[in-house]
Design an enzyme around this catalytic site. Structure first.
Site, PDB file in Angstrom:
ATOM      1  N   ILE A   1      21.881 -36.882  34.457  1.00 48.23           N
ATOM      2  CA  ILE A   1      21.667 -38.023  33.561  1.00 48.23           C
ATOM      3  C   ILE A   1      20.442 -38.807  34.019  1.00 48.23           C
ATOM      4  CG2 ILE A   1      22.612 -40.255  32.784  1.00 48.23           C
ATOM      5  CD1 ILE A   1      25.434 -38.966  33.203  1.00 48.23           C
TER       6      ILE A   1
ATOM      7  N   SER B   1      28.846 -44.263  35.966  1.00 55.22           N
ATOM      8  CA  SER B   1      29.639 -43.356  36.814  1.00 55.22           C
ATOM      9  C   SER B   1      31.111 -43.399  36.437  1.00 55.22           C
ATOM     10  CB  SER B   1      29.500 -43.754  38.286  1.00 55.22           C
ATOM     11  OG  SER B   1      28.144 -43.847  38.632  1.00 55.22           O
TER      12      SER B   1
ATOM     13  N   ASP C   1      30.438 -42.738  23.496  1.00 58.17           N
ATOM     14  CA  ASP C   1      31.603 -42.617  22.605  1.00 58.17           C
ATOM     15  C   ASP C   1      31.229 -43.094  21.197  1.00 58.17           C
ATOM     16  OD1 ASP C   1      33.113 -41.852  24.862  1.00 58.17           O
ATOM     17  OD2 ASP C   1      33.456 -43.957  25.368  1.00 58.17           O
TER      18      ASP C   1
ATOM     19  N   HIS D   1      37.130 -45.574  28.398  1.00 61.38           N
ATOM     20  CA  HIS D   1      36.222 -44.426  28.325  1.00 61.38           C
ATOM     21  C   HIS D   1      36.849 -43.206  28.994  1.00 61.38           C
ATOM     22  CE1 HIS D   1      32.674 -41.975  28.321  1.00 61.38           C
ATOM     23  NE2 HIS D   1      32.735 -41.859  29.640  1.00 61.38           N
TER      24      HIS D   1
ATOM     25  N   MET E   1      24.020 -38.479  27.103  1.00 60.99           N
ATOM     26  CA  MET E   1      24.398 -39.657  27.907  1.00 60.99           C
ATOM     27  C   MET E   1      23.173 -40.465  28.305  1.00 60.99           C
ATOM     28  SD  MET E   1      26.665 -41.557  29.088  1.00 60.99           S
ATOM     29  CE  MET E   1      25.801 -43.097  29.391  1.00 60.99           C
TER      30      MET E   1
HETATM   31  P1  NAD Z   1      24.659 -35.220  38.733  1.00 61.85           P
HETATM   32  O1  NAD Z   1      25.469 -34.655  39.854  1.00 61.85           O
HETATM   33  O2  NAD Z   1      23.743 -34.330  37.979  1.00 61.85           O
HETATM   34  O3  NAD Z   1      23.804 -36.461  39.258  1.00 61.85           O
HETATM   35  C1  NAD Z   1      24.366 -37.452  40.059  1.00 61.85           C
HETATM   36  C2  NAD Z   1      23.280 -37.954  40.975  1.00 61.85           C
HETATM   37  O4  NAD Z   1      23.852 -38.996  41.764  1.00 61.85           O
HETATM   38  C3  NAD Z   1      22.734 -36.884  41.941  1.00 61.85           C
HETATM   39  O5  NAD Z   1      21.336 -36.808  41.825  1.00 61.85           O
HETATM   40  C4  NAD Z   1      23.168 -37.394  43.308  1.00 61.85           C
HETATM   41  O6  NAD Z   1      22.230 -37.106  44.331  1.00 61.85           O
HETATM   42  C5  NAD Z   1      23.249 -38.884  43.046  1.00 61.85           C
HETATM   43  N1  NAD Z   1      24.051 -39.614  44.029  1.00 61.85           N
HETATM   44  C6  NAD Z   1      25.192 -39.231  44.652  1.00 61.85           C
HETATM   45  N2  NAD Z   1      25.569 -40.197  45.526  1.00 61.85           N
HETATM   46  C7  NAD Z   1      24.650 -41.182  45.441  1.00 61.85           C
HETATM   47  C8  NAD Z   1      24.490 -42.436  46.088  1.00 61.85           C
HETATM   48  N3  NAD Z   1      25.348 -42.862  47.023  1.00 61.85           N
HETATM   49  N4  NAD Z   1      23.427 -43.198  45.750  1.00 61.85           N
HETATM   50  C9  NAD Z   1      22.556 -42.766  44.798  1.00 61.85           C
HETATM   51  N5  NAD Z   1      22.651 -41.604  44.166  1.00 61.85           N
HETATM   52  C10 NAD Z   1      23.687 -40.813  44.486  1.00 61.85           C
HETATM   53  O7  NAD Z   1      25.713 -35.933  37.722  1.00 61.85           O
HETATM   54  P2  NAD Z   1      25.440 -36.440  36.225  1.00 61.85           P
HETATM   55  O8  NAD Z   1      25.765 -35.366  35.262  1.00 61.85           O
HETATM   56  O9  NAD Z   1      24.126 -37.115  36.188  1.00 61.85           O
HETATM   57  O10 NAD Z   1      26.620 -37.530  36.088  1.00 61.85           O
HETATM   58  C11 NAD Z   1      26.602 -38.723  36.846  1.00 61.85           C
HETATM   59  C12 NAD Z   1      27.841 -39.581  36.556  1.00 61.85           C
HETATM   60  O11 NAD Z   1      27.860 -40.011  35.190  1.00 61.85           O
HETATM   61  C13 NAD Z   1      29.167 -38.822  36.758  1.00 61.85           C
HETATM   62  O12 NAD Z   1      30.083 -39.702  37.358  1.00 61.85           O
HETATM   63  C14 NAD Z   1      29.613 -38.531  35.338  1.00 61.85           C
HETATM   64  O13 NAD Z   1      31.001 -38.350  35.219  1.00 61.85           O
HETATM   65  C15 NAD Z   1      29.143 -39.788  34.645  1.00 61.85           C
HETATM   66  N6  NAD Z   1      29.071 -39.684  33.175  1.00 61.85           N
HETATM   67  C16 NAD Z   1      29.358 -40.787  32.460  1.00 61.85           C
HETATM   68  C17 NAD Z   1      29.315 -40.769  31.092  1.00 61.85           C
HETATM   69  C18 NAD Z   1      29.649 -42.011  30.298  1.00 61.85           C
HETATM   70  O14 NAD Z   1      29.775 -41.915  29.066  1.00 61.85           O
HETATM   71  N7  NAD Z   1      29.760 -43.196  30.906  1.00 61.85           N
HETATM   72  C19 NAD Z   1      28.941 -39.597  30.423  1.00 61.85           C
HETATM   73  C20 NAD Z   1      28.614 -38.475  31.169  1.00 61.85           C
HETATM   74  C21 NAD Z   1      28.694 -38.521  32.567  1.00 61.85           C
END
Ligand code: NAD
Length: 350
Positions: free
Chosen positions: A48, A153, A185, A212, A264
């Site tokens: 994202i 997150s 959503d 959510h 997203m």
């Molecule tokens: P991803 O694994 O591709 O990316 C997550 C990033 O977070 C990685 O680059 C990782 O290095 C980084 N990270 C981990 N720990 C960290 C820290 N302490 N400080 C800074 N960065 C850190 O995952 P993604 O697909 O980008 O998804 C990220 C989050 O978004 C997940 O929790 C997912 O469930 C959530 N999400 C939310 C929605 C929504 O509608 N709100 C929709 C889709 C995904």
């Protein structure tokens, strides 16, 4: 080229938003003198985070874009920084640099953490993401306690209460500045409704309330506007279920290679843009978001929110519900309450 790129990005952001006045948008996007605004993205190198960094670099309301991740941010920052738009880009890649990344931020967007894999619920992410969110929010309370926080997150139903507890403990909690991002959503509800009802996807509005995750996501199709073909109860049930399961649809289609990232990122950019417009005093900016709320007996709830110079200006009620929606509301309360309590307990115990 530059002007047309910005114009088309601005136009698409405008169309994704739920409701705002056209004049106000033109004013905010056409002015080179809009106030300086720093936006920080925590988790900027992720699935994202990367497209979200790109979209925020295209937003002319952003003057400084701060990209933070535990790995990979220098590359993302260098890449995005070559785009000739207003925002100056900086990348930060370690714990020691988190303070610098956050200092002076007006809006902090948090997509840091792990996404779901097929077969997992959002709650399965709790143990890892709760700790990440807690440590990032502790840093926010120290380095930019007045920033607006956009929590992406998952599980958002619990990570927002965790953030609230962290801020309360630090003495920096302002309920007007903490938002769970539920915009995806809303985009899904709009898209699926538009296809079924035969109305233009870019023009339709559908509020989504509750939370959510799964059944806590409650789209209010009875309030969809404009209305199109009349839909049966069965149609509405199927649309509701598809909206609730939208994340799983993407997860399964990606077959183990991540969850929703592009849609997203777009949703996150729409919501952050709305927050920036609110901060800049643009009137009538309304988006759905998961916030501290008295609209129901639950302490956090997603509903329409009017955004202003201090964040939440007004949490709006959800208006009249159909019988199907009333039933959905009653059914979601126990799960949402449990997720909120789980977040609060985690914040106190750790
Ligand atoms: P991803 O694994 O591709 O990316 C997550 C990033 O977070 C990685 O680059 C990782 O290095 C980084 N990270 C981990 N720990 C960290 C820290 N302490 N400080 C800074 N960065 C850190 O995952 P993604 O697909 O980008 O998804 C990220 C989050 O978004 C997940 O929790 C997912 O469930 C959530 N999400 C939310 C929605 C929504 O509608 N709100 C929709 C889709 C995904």
């Amino acid at each position: 080229m530059r002007a047309s790129l910005i114009r088309s990005a601005a136009e698409s952001l405008r169309k994704g938003g739920s409701s705002s006045s056209g004049n106000a948008i033109r004013r905010s996007y056409s002015s080179d003198s809009s106030p300086d605004r720093k936006v920080a993205i925590l988790g900027a190198a992720g699935g994202i985070g990367q497209p979200l960094s790109l979209l925020m670099k295209l937003n002319p309301l952003v003057s400084r874009l701060s990209l933070y991740d535990i790995a990979g941010t220098p590359g993302v920052a260098a890449d995005v920084s070559h785009i000739n738009t207003r925002a100056e880009v900086s990348g930060y890649a370690s714990d020691e640099q988190l303070g610098q990344a956050l200092e002076g931020s007006d809006v902090v967007i948090i997509p840091a953490g792990v996404p779901r894999k097929p077969g997992m619920t959002r709650d399965d992410l709790f143990n890892i993401n709760a700790g990440i969110v807690k440590s990032l929010c502790t840093a926010i309370s120290k380095y930019c306690p007045n920033a607006i926080v956009n929590m992406i997150s998952n599980p958002v139903n619990s990570t927002v209460p965790i953030a609230a507890e962290v801020f309360k403990k630090a003495g920096t909690y302002d309920e007007k500045k903490l938002f769970g991002v539920t915009t995806l959503d809303v985009l899904r509800a709009k898209t699926f409704y538009a296809a079924k009802a035969g109305v233009p996807a870019a023009d339709v509005n559908v509020p989504v309330i509750g939370g959510h995750a799964g059944i806590t996501i409650l789209p209010l199709f009875s309030q969809a506007a404009p209305t199109g073909n009349s839909l049966s109860n069965e149609d509405l049930k199927a649309l509701t279920k598809r909206t609730q399961d939208g994340g799983t649809e993407v997860l399964e289609a990606k077959a183990g290679k991540g969850s929703a990232t592009l849609s997203m990122a777009y949703a996150g950019a729409i919501f952050a843009d709305a927050c920036l417009k609110g901060l800049n005093g643009v009137p009538d900016i309304v988006e759905c978001s998961y916030v501290q709320s008295t609209v129901t007996d639950l302490p956090f709830f997603a509903s329409k929110v009017r955004l202003g110079k201090n964040g939440v200006e007004e949490v709006l009620g959800f208006g009249p519900l159909s019988d199907l929606e009333k039933e959905g509301l009653e059914n979601l309360k126990a799960e949402l309450k449990a997720s909120i309590e789980k977040g609060i307990q985690f914040a106190h115990a750790n």
